[in-house]
Motif scaffolding. Structure first.
Motif, PDB file in Angstrom:
ATOM      1  N   ALA A 105     -10.222  -5.941   2.072  1.00 41.96           N
ATOM      2  CA  ALA A 105      -9.775  -4.599   1.691  1.00 41.96           C
ATOM      3  C   ALA A 105     -10.184  -3.606   2.769  1.00 41.96           C
ATOM      4  CB  ALA A 105     -10.376  -4.210   0.344  1.00 41.96           C
ATOM      5  N   GLU A 106     -11.444  -3.666   3.162  1.00 39.47           N
ATOM      6  CA  GLU A 106     -11.953  -2.721   4.160  1.00 39.47           C
ATOM      7  C   GLU A 106     -11.363  -3.013   5.542  1.00 39.47           C
ATOM      8  OE1 GLU A 106     -16.233  -2.416   3.757  1.00 39.47           O
ATOM      9  OE2 GLU A 106     -16.071  -1.857   1.647  1.00 39.47           O
TER      10      GLU A 106
ATOM     11  N   SER B 230      -7.927  -1.525   5.914  1.00 37.26           N
ATOM     12  CA  SER B 230      -8.018  -0.083   6.130  1.00 37.26           C
ATOM     13  C   SER B 230      -8.459   0.225   7.570  1.00 37.26           C
ATOM     14  CB  SER B 230      -9.018   0.498   5.124  1.00 37.26           C
ATOM     15  OG  SER B 230      -9.273   1.846   5.392  1.00 37.26           O
ATOM     16  N   ASN B 231      -9.497  -0.482   8.024  1.00 32.78           N
ATOM     17  CA  ASN B 231     -10.053  -0.178   9.350  1.00 32.78           C
ATOM     18  C   ASN B 231      -9.119  -0.555  10.501  1.00 32.78           C
ATOM     19  OD1 ASN B 231     -12.463   1.019   8.533  1.00 32.78           O
ATOM     20  ND2 ASN B 231     -13.470  -0.963   8.261  1.00 32.78           N
TER      21      ASN B 231
ATOM     22  N   THR C  78      -4.587  -5.504   1.858  1.00 33.87           N
ATOM     23  CA  THR C  78      -3.565  -4.578   1.379  1.00 33.87           C
ATOM     24  C   THR C  78      -3.190  -4.933  -0.055  1.00 33.87           C
ATOM     25  OG1 THR C  78      -2.760  -4.395   3.635  1.00 33.87           O
ATOM     26  CG2 THR C  78      -1.295  -3.605   1.910  1.00 33.87           C
TER      27      THR C  78
ATOM     28  N   LEU D 139      -5.823  -3.939  -2.738  1.00 39.82           N
ATOM     29  CA  LEU D 139      -5.967  -2.486  -2.937  1.00 39.82           C
ATOM     30  C   LEU D 139      -4.706  -1.867  -3.541  1.00 39.82           C
ATOM     31  CD1 LEU D 139      -7.741  -1.297   0.357  1.00 39.82           C
ATOM     32  CD2 LEU D 139      -8.741  -1.480  -1.914  1.00 39.82           C
ATOM     33  N   SER D 140      -3.644  -2.674  -3.701  1.00 41.05           N
ATOM     34  CA  SER D 140      -2.376  -2.104  -4.151  1.00 41.05           C
ATOM     35  C   SER D 140      -2.446  -1.665  -5.599  1.00 41.05           C
ATOM     36  CB  SER D 140      -1.261  -3.134  -4.001  1.00 41.05           C
ATOM     37  OG  SER D 140      -1.125  -3.460  -2.658  1.00 41.05           O
TER      38      SER D 140
ATOM     39  N   TYR E  13      -5.604  -3.251  -7.954  1.00 38.61           N
ATOM     40  CA  TYR E  13      -6.910  -2.698  -7.592  1.00 38.61           C
ATOM     41  C   TYR E  13      -7.985  -3.047  -8.623  1.00 38.61           C
ATOM     42  CZ  TYR E  13     -10.430   0.802  -6.348  1.00 38.61           C
ATOM     43  OH  TYR E  13     -11.596   1.433  -6.008  1.00 38.61           O
TER      44      TYR E  13
ATOM     45  N   TYR F 140     -10.308  -5.472  -6.455  1.00 36.97           N
ATOM     46  CA  TYR F 140     -11.326  -4.680  -5.765  1.00 36.97           C
ATOM     47  C   TYR F 140     -12.391  -4.159  -6.732  1.00 36.97           C
ATOM     48  CZ  TYR F 140     -13.543  -1.543  -2.511  1.00 36.97           C
ATOM     49  OH  TYR F 140     -14.468  -0.915  -1.721  1.00 36.97           O
TER      50      TYR F 140
END
Lengths: 445, 465
Positions: free
Chosen positions: B310-311, B314-315, B343, B346-347, B351, B355
């Protein structure tokens, strides 16, 4: 009977905070008309390895604003990442607040506030033709400037009340000293969520099953035009029996109509999740109490005080209060006038307000001292001349022998009586201070 | 010249004028030139910068003990994992995406190491974006283990471990998101500290998973690792998660817990045996051991493989093809795999199930571990289930590869420090070791235990050739 349709409007108001530095780095936050990309660093350009570092001045500004809106301040709040792709968003996410904003609830100017949160602004795309080639350039000066967002409940039903609400918000922000909230400079931006409710929905207190988000409103004039066009469009559609859908619309100034930008189906999935690079922010009741104490007198309080303390008319009070600089100018001029004139404060307050508002003398004299000097000039013309005063004093002293001897044997109060008698002779035109001086001189002779 | 293997030997040599800083740089660069093609350890060498720094320190008369107190890393040659930004020196994160990226600033840890007098020799190979346990995910080819080049050196800080075993650097830096410092240390017969989350600034280190990433040193002795740790720790005004802590040793008599869940199935007998022997050694030194239970740690790797992608997704979004030269099609398979997975979790609609649930289990693991640290000062555990494995063995099976880090995840999820210690060699001659985890900011206790252990076994630093 035709079904009455009532506009249901909620607002999202963005205000750029006037902090010295940006929200997550130490670049200057004052970006308006600065040379592109001169106020940038690895952090606000989102370079690899760079990390955000919270500027607590922006947090404090947001909390102060929330307190002024009557919001509850969350004792535990955090930042979140909001993901979407756009060239002016260098990290591919915006640091914002999702489920734990700094401020929740509230009520201001009769409208319910849903939340106030803090986020970073994006960069800006500039479209230019360079050497004959149409180019899109990115300016990161605005990237990571603190942006406060207030979301209201859908409590607005006409455009006038939106404008008056926004002007009140603008004013309070300026009083708090946290932003200029200048729509033309983009430091106050607006999105309006507009739908129409029929009478059944109004009676049942139900919201319509759609709403249209009107985006990028950057002036009051624009707001007035765009919102009325959109309300008209929705009214006509509903009257024709059409179904309206959830969507985002923009306003075309040339065509004077709104157009669809994005339907619900294309809505972004922002994939919010907690920003691990920033520790959550924990506050105590004590900190909030202390912040409450730093909140200055707000416009409404000042309005009431001006009416009561200076006996100003509602109109005068309103005009002065609607501009903090003017309100401060007024009080400073008054203070200086009082120290010169002594008595007669009520008269001076109204005179000063009148000279400022009707004769715009505050524009002529940028410093209150100039105005006071002018008042002395203007008012001294109206006063009786020194000679007239001396003559009046002479006859009063002769006509009131008893009062004079009473004063000489220690009854100081009679001086008021003698002043009154002198003013009577002068038809009230005597400068109180000079009358007093001349009387005392005469008695002592 | 014979290259010294510790900071102390190096600085003693300089005091005794046995060699100069420039001669040291000569010797390291010579080895790099000789062996790097074979082992693929360095991606970039910074010869010019190294020499100019060494020349500054070339006046042998300045070297006194006082001088080294002020410049604790003077004369120390350092190599950085290529995920640490180095101003003016190419930084690739082991990925083709950043193949030609020259950063305009240096990481806090890099600046601190160099301000302490260290000489930067170059940038070390690693799994692209630090995604991997073997070094095989580097877009610039795998690093080979100097102890046996058929084997992996461990990842993702593969070059950082291998450079020590190949005697190409005196100390190196690494990042540890789920074992990436400890595993290469373990597989290359080195010492490493994965610090407490929030002890060392991550500023200027390319992010993998922000809530898990830690920055730490690898060296050949506990003392060296401790020295570098003390140089890089503490607030810098750039990483908001870093706090200045006291770093105290809580008890004079240290107690170590043996988490029974870590010694069940799947552990290689040689790995288990070296730990059993380690426990015996430390017991003789007066350390008390007791069995402890950490039932939720069996979910650690699962939780990790939800939160981390997840992170990561994003990063890695910022490498959008607009900047840095190469586009997103230059990402390797493993990065793509993690971007998609992250992705997805986290959708909207997923989520909560992934997550949020993972974060809840993470909290549960943290509270269990916290509770255990009421009873003990440290926990002993394997770094990995097996000694180094052969290159190519796990490449085609990402899940098996992920399980290499089954013992590493707990320290990252809980933000606690862990010291990886070499203990000996397997029958095949491959390095063995174990890790000691402690409560947050208890690094000094771990260093004490590490020194005690190494003294008791008469440990001497070794290089492969």
């Amino acid at each position: 009977m035709k079904n009455t349709l009532i506009p249901i409007i909620g607002l999202e108001v963005h205000i750029e905070l006037a902090t010295k530095t940006k929200l997550f780095c130490t670049c200057s936050a004052d970006h308006f008309s600065k040379k592109p990309n001169t106020q940038v660093c690895p952090i606000c350009m989102g370079l690899p390895g760079a990390l955000p570092y919270t500027n607590y001045e922006a947090v404090i500004s947001t909390i102060k604003f929330g307190l002024a809106m009557g919001s509850t301040i969350n004792l535990f709040s955090k930042f979140d990442r909001k993901h979407y792709f756009y060239p002016d968003l260098p990290k591919s996410y915006q640091i914002s607040q999702y489920d734990l904003p700094f401020c929740v609830g509230g009520n201001f100017a009769g409208k319910r506030i849903r939340r106030v949160h803090l986020e970073e602004d994006t960069g800006k795309l500039v479209h230019e033709t360079i050497d004959g080639v149409k180019s899109s350039l990115i300016d990161f000066n605005r990237s990571s400037v603190p942006l406060m967002e207030m979301v209201t409940e859908p409590d607005f039903h006409d455009i006038e009340s939106i404008i008056s609400f926004l002007k009140d918000v603008q004013l309070i922000v300026r009083y708090l000293g946290i932003s200029n909230a200048d729509m033309e400079k983009g430091s106050m931006r607006l999105e309006a969520n507009i739908s129409l409710a029929n009478s059944e929905q109004v009676i049942a207190n139900k919201l319509p099953n759609y709403r249209v988000e009107l985006k990028n409103i950057n002036s009051f004039k624009f707001l007035e035009k765009a919102a009325s066009v959109e309300i008209k469009r929705q009214t006509e559609a509903l009257e024709k029996g059409e179904e309206l859908v959830q969507e985002t619309r923009g306003y075309n100034e040339v065509k004077q109509s709104t157009f669809s930008q994005r339907s619900k189906a294309d809505a972004h999935d922002y994939r919010y999740f907690p920003e691990a690079d920033l520790p959550p922010i924990e506050l105590s009741e004590l900190i909030i109490k202390n912040l409450q104490l730093t909140i200055p007198e707000l416009p409404e309080q000042k309005r009431v005080r001006f009416e009561k303390e200076y006996e100003l008319s509602k109109d005068f009070a309103n005009i002065l209060v609607s501009d903090l600089d003017r309100a401060n100018y007024f009080e400073e001029a008054l203070r200086q006038a009082q120290s010169k004139f002594g008595q007669g404060a009520t008269l001076s307050a109204r005179t000063i307000a009148d000279l400022m508002i009707n004769r715009k003398l505050d524009q002529e004299f940028p410093e209150p001292a100039g105005l006071v000097k002018k008042i002395i000039e203007l008012t001294s013309v109206a006063y009786s001349s020194n000679e007239e005063v001396e003559n009046a004093v002479k006859s009063v002293l002769i006509e009131n022998e008893k009062a004079v001897s009473d004063y000489q044997t220690g009854n100081g109060n009679v001086i008021g009586f003698l002043i009154g008698m002198t003013q009577k002779k002068l038809q009230g035109k005597g400068n109180p201070q000079i009358v007093r001086e001349k009387l005392l001189e005469g008695i002592q002779k | 010249m014979k290259i010294p293997l510790t900071i102390k030997e190096t600085q003693d040599g300089l005091i005794k004028k046995e060699f100069s800083a420039v001669q040291l740089v000569d010797a390291y660069l010579e080895r790099i030139k000789k062996y790097n093609e074979e082992y693929n350890i360095f991606l970039t060498t910074s010869d010019e910068i190294a020499y100019s720094k060494a020349k500054k320190f070339n006046d042998l008369d300045q070297y006194t003990e006082e001088f080294f107190k002020e410049n604790p890393l003077a004369g120390v040659v350092v190599g950085y994992k290529d995920i640490f930004l180095t101003k003016g020196i190419r930084t690739t994160a082991g990925s083709k995406v950043l193949e030609s990226y020259i950063p305009p600033y240096s990481a806090t840890s890099v600046s601190r190491i160099e301000n302490a007098g260290a000489i930067p020799i170059g940038k070390l190979n690693c799994d692209a974006w630090a995604h991997g346990s073997s070094g095989e995910n580097s877009d610039f080819g795998p690093t080979k283990n100097p102890w046996n080049k058929e084997y992996v050196p461990g990842g993702s800080s593969s070059g950082s471990g291998a450079a020590l075993a190949a005697n190409m650097s005196l100390i190196t830096t690494g990042t540890d998101t789920c074992g990436s410092i400890r595993l290469p240390a373990n597989y290359c017969f080195s010492v490493a500290i994965k610090p407490t989350y929030g002890a060392v600034s991550r500023y200027g280190v390319i992010a993998m998973a922000s809530s898990l990433d830690t920055v730490g040193p690898i060296g050949r002795t506990v003392e060296d690792v401790e020295t570098v740790f003390n140089v890089i720790k503490g607030e810098d005004g750039y990483d908001g998660t870093v706090v200045n802590s006291k770093f105290e040793i809580r008890n004079s008599k240290l107690r170590v817990g043996i988490p029974k869940e870590f010694f069940t199935e799947g552990i290689d007998p040689e790995v288990e045996k070296t730990i059993t022997l380690g426990i015996e050694v430390l017991k003789k030194e007066g350390i008390e051991f007791k069995e402890v239970a950490l039932p939720s740690t069996k979910y650690a790797i699962d939780v990790y493989y939800v939160i981390q992608p997840a992170e990561v997704s994003s990063n890695l979004g910022r490498f959008d093809g607009i900047r840095y030269g190469n586009g997103r099609d230059s990402f390797g398979d493993e990065a793509k795999r993690r971007i998609m997975l992250g992705t997805y979790v986290l959708s909207a609609g997923y989520y909560d199930a992934y997550y949020l649930k993972a974060m809840k289990v993470r909290s549960k693991i943290i509270s269990e571990v916290d509770k255990v640290f009421d009873e003990v000062d440290a926990l002993i555990a394997p770094v990995a289930p097996t000694p180094p494995f052969k290159l190519g063995d796990k490449v085609s099976d990402p899940l098996t590869m992920y399980l290499t880090d089954v013992y590493a995840a707990t320290a990252n999820l809980c933000g606690i420090p862990s010291l990886a210690l070499p203990s000996g060699f397997s029958k095949q001659g491959l390095p063995l070791g174990f890790q000691l985890m402690g409560s947050r900011f208890s690094e000094p206790a771990l260093f004490e235990l590490g020194k005690l252990y190494h003294k008791a076994i008469d440990y001497v630093p070794k290089v492969a050739f």
